[in-house]
Design a protein around this motif. Structure first.
Motif, PDB file in Angstrom:
ATOM      1  N   LYS A  32       0.725  -1.163   0.003  1.00 23.24           N
ATOM      2  CA  LYS A  32      -0.039  -0.200  -0.051  1.00 23.24           C
ATOM      3  C   LYS A  32       0.966   1.301   0.161  1.00 23.24           C
ATOM      4  CE  LYS A  32      -3.819  -2.078   2.320  1.00 23.24           C
ATOM      5  NZ  LYS A  32      -4.424  -2.140   3.650  1.00 23.24           N
ATOM      6  N   PRO A  33       1.452   1.808  -1.306  1.00 28.98           N
ATOM      7  CA  PRO A  33       2.244   2.660  -1.061  1.00 28.98           C
ATOM      8  C   PRO A  33       1.603   4.134  -0.728  1.00 28.98           C
ATOM      9  CG  PRO A  33       2.433   1.716  -3.148  1.00 28.98           C
ATOM     10  CD  PRO A  33       1.430   0.951  -2.456  1.00 28.98           C
ATOM     11  N   ASP A  34       2.153   4.875   0.195  1.00 32.50           N
ATOM     12  CA  ASP A  34       1.395   6.230   0.750  1.00 32.50           C
ATOM     13  C   ASP A  34       1.132   7.083  -0.418  1.00 32.50           C
ATOM     14  OD1 ASP A  34       1.559   5.329   3.263  1.00 32.50           O
ATOM     15  OD2 ASP A  34       3.425   6.219   3.947  1.00 32.50           O
ATOM     16  N   SER A  35       1.767   7.290  -1.484  1.00 29.92           N
ATOM     17  CA  SER A  35       1.392   8.150  -2.589  1.00 29.92           C
ATOM     18  C   SER A  35       0.177   7.574  -3.020  1.00 29.92           C
ATOM     19  CB  SER A  35       2.474   8.356  -3.410  1.00 29.92           C
ATOM     20  OG  SER A  35       2.827   6.936  -4.095  1.00 29.92           O
ATOM     21  N   LEU A  36      -0.047   6.367  -3.183  1.00 28.17           N
ATOM     22  CA  LEU A  36      -1.506   5.779  -3.831  1.00 28.17           C
ATOM     23  C   LEU A  36      -2.424   5.809  -2.920  1.00 28.17           C
ATOM     24  CD1 LEU A  36       0.249   2.961  -6.077  1.00 28.17           C
ATOM     25  CD2 LEU A  36      -0.524   5.281  -6.840  1.00 28.17           C
ATOM     26  N   HIS A  38      -3.219   7.326   0.155  1.00 32.03           N
ATOM     27  CA  HIS A  38      -3.714   8.502   0.867  1.00 32.03           C
ATOM     28  C   HIS A  38      -4.017   9.630  -0.096  1.00 32.03           C
ATOM     29  CE1 HIS A  38      -2.610   6.775   4.896  1.00 32.03           C
ATOM     30  NE2 HIS A  38      -1.718   6.646   4.203  1.00 32.03           N
ATOM     31  N   ASN A  39      -3.821   9.398  -1.530  1.00 35.01           N
ATOM     32  CA  ASN A  39      -4.160  10.460  -2.203  1.00 35.01           C
ATOM     33  C   ASN A  39      -5.181   9.734  -3.276  1.00 35.01           C
ATOM     34  OD1 ASN A  39      -2.249  12.411  -1.480  1.00 35.01           O
ATOM     35  ND2 ASN A  39      -0.750  11.301  -2.459  1.00 35.01           N
ATOM     36  N   SER A  45      -9.379   6.245  -3.296  1.00 32.11           N
ATOM     37  CA  SER A  45      -7.661   6.538  -3.249  1.00 32.11           C
ATOM     38  C   SER A  45      -7.259   5.868  -4.522  1.00 32.11           C
ATOM     39  CB  SER A  45      -7.045   5.664  -2.168  1.00 32.11           C
ATOM     40  OG  SER A  45      -7.104   4.430  -2.508  1.00 32.11           O
TER      41      SER A  45
END
Length: 115
Positions: A32-36, A38-39, A45
């Motif tokens: 779960k990459p944060d950039s994908l 949380h945006n 998302s």
């Protein structure tokens, strides 16, 4: 015997392609990459959008390969794929809208739910 060899090769190619897509989905789901994660856009998302689009792509590819749509005329392909495409989008939207509604009801409810 040559026809079987080519069909077997084609099945293994489809298996490899679908396996790679599935492995990518699993890796993205685990890390779960944060950039994908949380945006997002439209209340989802980017990670969820990737999962939805990859699932639709895999479903199309399965129809393309195993229903033998790759050898058919374009008009016949579209007569099968277009209704499925719109049905999948419709069902996805319904699930997301109703799921969000249920989530909001449970979050803001003053009643105790017994389950």
């Amino acid at each position: 015997m040559g026809a079987h060899a080519s069909n077997t090769k084609r099945i293994w190619q489809v298996f490899a392609y679908l396996s790679i897509l599935t492995i990518i989905e699993v890796v993205l789901g685990i890390f779960k990459p944060d950039s994908l994660f949380h945006n997002g856009v439209f209340g989802l998302s980017f990670l969820n959008w990737i999962f939805i689009l990859m699932t639709i792509w895999k479903a199309y590819y399965i129809m393309w390969a195993f229903m033998h749509l790759e050898g058919e005329k374009a008009s016949f392909r579209w007569s099968i794929v277009a209704p499925m495409f719109f049905l999948i989008i419709y069902i996805t939207c319904l699930v997301l809208i109703e799921g969000d509604y249920v989530y909001e009801v449970f979050q803001h409810s003053t009643m105790k739910w017994i389950f």
